[in-house]
Scaffold this motif. Structure first.
Motif, PDB file in Angstrom:
ATOM      1  N   ASN A 363      15.124 -19.805 -34.140  1.00 58.73           N
ATOM      2  CA  ASN A 363      16.112 -21.021 -34.705  1.00 58.73           C
ATOM      3  C   ASN A 363      15.995 -21.266 -36.216  1.00 58.73           C
ATOM      4  O   ASN A 363      16.427 -21.535 -36.975  1.00 58.73           O
ATOM      5  CB  ASN A 363      16.135 -22.239 -33.814  1.00 58.73           C
ATOM      6  N   LYS A 364      14.377 -21.145 -36.738  1.00 57.96           N
ATOM      7  CA  LYS A 364      14.138 -21.279 -38.074  1.00 57.96           C
ATOM      8  C   LYS A 364      14.558 -19.981 -38.865  1.00 57.96           C
ATOM      9  O   LYS A 364      15.566 -20.028 -39.696  1.00 57.96           O
ATOM     10  CB  LYS A 364      12.818 -21.693 -38.207  1.00 57.96           C
ATOM     11  N   SER A 365      13.983 -19.025 -38.288  1.00 59.93           N
ATOM     12  CA  SER A 365      14.554 -17.532 -39.012  1.00 59.93           C
ATOM     13  C   SER A 365      13.602 -16.506 -38.110  1.00 59.93           C
ATOM     14  O   SER A 365      12.775 -16.980 -37.723  1.00 59.93           O
ATOM     15  CB  SER A 365      14.437 -17.318 -40.531  1.00 59.93           C
ATOM     16  N   LEU A 366      14.129 -15.237 -38.084  1.00 55.81           N
ATOM     17  CA  LEU A 366      13.267 -14.341 -37.290  1.00 55.81           C
ATOM     18  C   LEU A 366      12.053 -14.259 -37.585  1.00 55.81           C
ATOM     19  O   LEU A 366      11.197 -13.912 -36.998  1.00 55.81           O
ATOM     20  CB  LEU A 366      13.954 -13.087 -37.385  1.00 55.81           C
ATOM     21  N   GLU A 367      11.592 -14.401 -39.132  1.00 53.43           N
ATOM     22  CA  GLU A 367      10.337 -14.161 -39.816  1.00 53.43           C
ATOM     23  C   GLU A 367       9.482 -15.270 -39.639  1.00 53.43           C
ATOM     24  O   GLU A 367       8.234 -15.265 -39.900  1.00 53.43           O
ATOM     25  CB  GLU A 367      10.408 -13.432 -41.165  1.00 53.43           C
ATOM     26  N   PHE A 368      10.051 -16.331 -39.386  1.00 56.13           N
ATOM     27  CA  PHE A 368       9.419 -17.695 -39.253  1.00 56.13           C
ATOM     28  C   PHE A 368       8.139 -17.765 -38.661  1.00 56.13           C
ATOM     29  O   PHE A 368       6.965 -18.153 -39.083  1.00 56.13           O
ATOM     30  CB  PHE A 368      10.222 -18.896 -38.955  1.00 56.13           C
ATOM     31  N   VAL A 369       8.009 -17.080 -37.435  1.00 58.33           N
ATOM     32  CA  VAL A 369       6.926 -17.399 -36.519  1.00 58.33           C
ATOM     33  C   VAL A 369       5.631 -16.312 -36.961  1.00 58.33           C
ATOM     34  O   VAL A 369       4.668 -16.713 -37.009  1.00 58.33           O
ATOM     35  CB  VAL A 369       7.266 -16.516 -35.151  1.00 58.33           C
ATOM     36  N   ALA A 370       6.263 -15.399 -37.755  1.00 58.30           N
ATOM     37  CA  ALA A 370       5.122 -14.249 -38.432  1.00 58.30           C
ATOM     38  C   ALA A 370       4.610 -14.879 -39.606  1.00 58.30           C
ATOM     39  O   ALA A 370       3.416 -14.577 -39.843  1.00 58.30           O
ATOM     40  CB  ALA A 370       5.650 -13.063 -38.215  1.00 58.30           C
ATOM     41  N   LYS A 371       5.468 -15.209 -40.412  1.00 58.77           N
ATOM     42  CA  LYS A 371       4.934 -15.382 -41.730  1.00 58.77           C
ATOM     43  C   LYS A 371       4.783 -16.984 -41.979  1.00 58.77           C
ATOM     44  O   LYS A 371       4.030 -17.354 -42.736  1.00 58.77           O
ATOM     45  CB  LYS A 371       6.285 -15.183 -42.735  1.00 58.77           C
ATOM     46  N   GLU A 372       4.884 -17.969 -41.082  1.00 62.71           N
ATOM     47  CA  GLU A 372       4.806 -19.338 -41.373  1.00 62.71           C
ATOM     48  C   GLU A 372       4.229 -19.790 -40.210  1.00 62.71           C
ATOM     49  O   GLU A 372       2.906 -20.206 -40.287  1.00 62.71           O
ATOM     50  CB  GLU A 372       5.990 -20.270 -41.752  1.00 62.71           C
ATOM     51  N   TYR A 373       4.545 -20.109 -38.857  1.00 63.24           N
ATOM     52  CA  TYR A 373       4.057 -20.809 -37.744  1.00 63.24           C
ATOM     53  C   TYR A 373       2.680 -20.277 -37.556  1.00 63.24           C
ATOM     54  O   TYR A 373       1.593 -21.086 -37.646  1.00 63.24           O
ATOM     55  CB  TYR A 373       4.959 -20.524 -36.652  1.00 63.24           C
ATOM     56  N   LEU A 374       2.623 -18.922 -37.226  1.00 60.54           N
ATOM     57  CA  LEU A 374       1.424 -18.518 -36.641  1.00 60.54           C
ATOM     58  C   LEU A 374      -0.014 -18.527 -37.778  1.00 60.54           C
ATOM     59  O   LEU A 374      -1.012 -18.924 -37.513  1.00 60.54           O
ATOM     60  CB  LEU A 374       1.348 -17.137 -35.813  1.00 60.54           C
TER      61      LEU A 374
END
Lengths: 385, 385
Positions: A363-374
């Motif tokens: 919902n944030k963006s496709l790359e959010f999980v890989a570039k920010e969250y984790l």
């Protein structure tokens, strides 16, 4: 402040798979039976008891363990004779498998040993539900994994990342297999790791999320190995995680959906399960940490709009608790969740009545999980115990 | 008599994946909508209808196909407006995915496009059950796979055998990956096969059986590629089978349990499914053949002792037919099972009330399936259509 980075640790144990160990144990037990018969004694096996009454949580090792209660199985006992015969049949079968270097599935082991006893109408096994427990008995009796007895588990899961795997005559890098990754076999006892160029292993519940991370080049950028469990982790994957942690010193970080099922997946990887308590010291990895999804993530990352309702009836409603609510209450009692971090997450789930999926981060963006969250959570050490 | 050997055939089609095709279609449709709006007309989409009424079995191509009934979706229509908005949202999302070379799962596509419309309390999507059908509509409307629109399917299954796979910058031989094999990704559109050194592909239902064949070195001895579906074949695996057959000329032979579920797996690989009728010409492989398990195998190989009873109530008993019996009766009506070979097997299953698993062959010996059963049946052409 320097970036805090998870690093590979010093290995804690050295495992070398030796088929002769199993053959020796089979031999010793069979020889004892033979001697009893020759001496005119009633031959027997001593088998550690199954069930909750013979299981405990060992605070020191942080593992679910098997107690020392034994049950004795006699040949000359009407109630025991059938199981005694089955035990010997499976022992002979395992000896053949290990000697010949072959592996069989649980189902094959059942079919291979099912036959009608000559001169009778009696079958050796009527159903797989008769042969599976015998194999478990042998695991308990010998203290070995059934994989070491060459009985393979169902396989599921794949890995992706910069490690070199040696499997028989083949050697390959698990980051050079395109978008597919390496399918983890049912038995990983014989696998070796000649080269490991990652700092930690990230265990991921869903294939879709693992594939997202592969597409975003997370393994390369963060120096991580991805292990996709595709649901509850198979025995092969749990054993692989255990070996990578203890023999290769890789920190293990688990990433599941934020719901009671995801937390249970974590719990099984971390502590083992009650069913397989006697195998915890080979399958479980109590030092694992949990990165998410947590209830706090919902607020912190503004995901209120993409939560889902918990299923079942809450504890304060008529007929409750059922479904997800019941499961959360059970998890609150697990010894390894007796800390304020986990109690907080479980309490919040009950209070809000919601769950949050890994993929909701899209919902944030496709790359959010890989570039920010984790990277943010892992490098800040924002992990649950 | 010379040994009859299955051989690789001349390729029938050449597929080259071109993302510009999808972008061009998106552009054309969006441009038409814009022109309608500018001209003061009520914009609309024409979408091929779903459901049984718009599906037929094409005898010539031997495929389940979609008919030509259209349903028109207007913007200025209270009953259509929401879906119209959703269609445009997903089209915009697909454009972004394909332009950026990224892939999203169905679930991510849902989460990514779910938001509250500013100034209202209305969500664009309430549930994934709203976004999935829109993606199917686009597949039908454009005549492309959702994988070509970079929406990936769930992945499951692995392959093992002497073929070289090129996936992005990586190139590797799928027979040099130890006992694991290559995990088939959700999308296989971009995969290339620079080298194929096998005569045919054997599609295997269970992982345990695929692993048995790998352990017995069947792929090497018989020059075969093993494709493990691990249950019902995923879209990625079905697409891979289709591409290997039509683009690379590999004969496809399917090996499942001898029961209505196994035969349904075969049926889906061969003809496609009613749900996905509009994709049959990209996912199905009508030239597939079936090696087993059959009811005749039970007698021929003396497996009576290791059959299992069918589940459910037979047609001639009160309350019947249900369960397996009902499914067999349905399968007897499939157009592609209208031949005496299949009718015979289905009739025998009904008559005997039994099923037979692949792994029941272990009752003969572990190597029996790899050294006798399969080579004998395949090389003698003892296959069902």
């Amino acid at each position: 402040m320097p970036k805090r980075k998870i690093q590979r640790e010093r290995p804690k144990e050295k495992f070398s798979y030796d088929p002769r160990k199993v053959l020796k144990m089979l031999d010793e037990h069979a020889r004892r039976i033979l001697e009893d018969i020759k001496a005119g004694k009633n031959p027997h096996f001593d088998i550690p008891m199954r069930g909750l009454s013979n299981v405990y949580f060992d605070e020191k090792s942080r593992l679910i363990k098997m107690g020392d209660k034994l049950s004795r199985r006699y040949f000359l006992n009407v109630a025991h004779a059938r199981k005694f015969m089955q035990t010997l049949l499976i022992m002979a079968y395992v000896k053949r498998l290990v000697s010949e270097g072959k592996h069989a599935s649980l189902r094959e082991a059942y079919y291979a040993n099912k036959h009608t006893i000559p001169g009778t109408r009696e079958n050796t096994f009527e159903d797989q539900s008769e042969s599976d427990p015998i194999i478990e008995d042998l695991e308990r009796m010998f203290g070995v994994l059934r994989e070491e007895m060459h009985i393979t588990a169902d396989r599921r899961g794949y890995i992706y990342g910069d490690i070199v795997i040696r499997d028989g005559e083949d050697e390959f890098n698990a980051s050079r297999l395109g978008s597919g990754g390496w399918a983890v076999p049912g038995t990983v006892e014989h696998i070796q790791f000649p080269e490991i160029n990652v700092d930690y292993a990230l265990v991921v519940e869903t294939a879709a999320m693992a594939d997202r991370l592969i597409e975003e080049k997370f393994p390369k950028r963060e120096n991580a190995l991805i292990i996709a469990t595709q649901g509850q982790a198979s025995r092969g994957v749990r054993r692989l995680i255990h070996r990578l942690h203890y023999e290769e010193g890789l920190p293990i970080i688990v990433f599941t959906d934020g719901d009671p099922y995801g937390w249970y997946i974590y719990s099984t990887i971390k502590q083992g399960s009650i069913n397989l308590a006697y195998l915890s010291d080979k399958l479980a990895t109590p030092e694992s940490k949990f990165v998410g999804m947590t209830m706090d993530d919902i607020k912190k990352y503004g995901l209120e709009n993409v939560t889902e309702k918990l299923k079942g009836i809450p504890p304060n409603k008529k007929g409750g608790p059922t479904g997800d609510y019941k499961r959360i209450l059970e998890e609150m009692n697990y010894p390894w969740f007796q800390n304020k971090e986990w109690q907080r997450q479980l309490q919040l789930a009950l209070k809000w009545g919601v769950r949050i999926e890994q993929q909701a981060l899209a919902n944030k963006s496709l790359e959010f999980v890989a570039k920010e969250y984790l990277p943010e959570k892992i490098n800040n050490g924002d992990l649950l115990p």
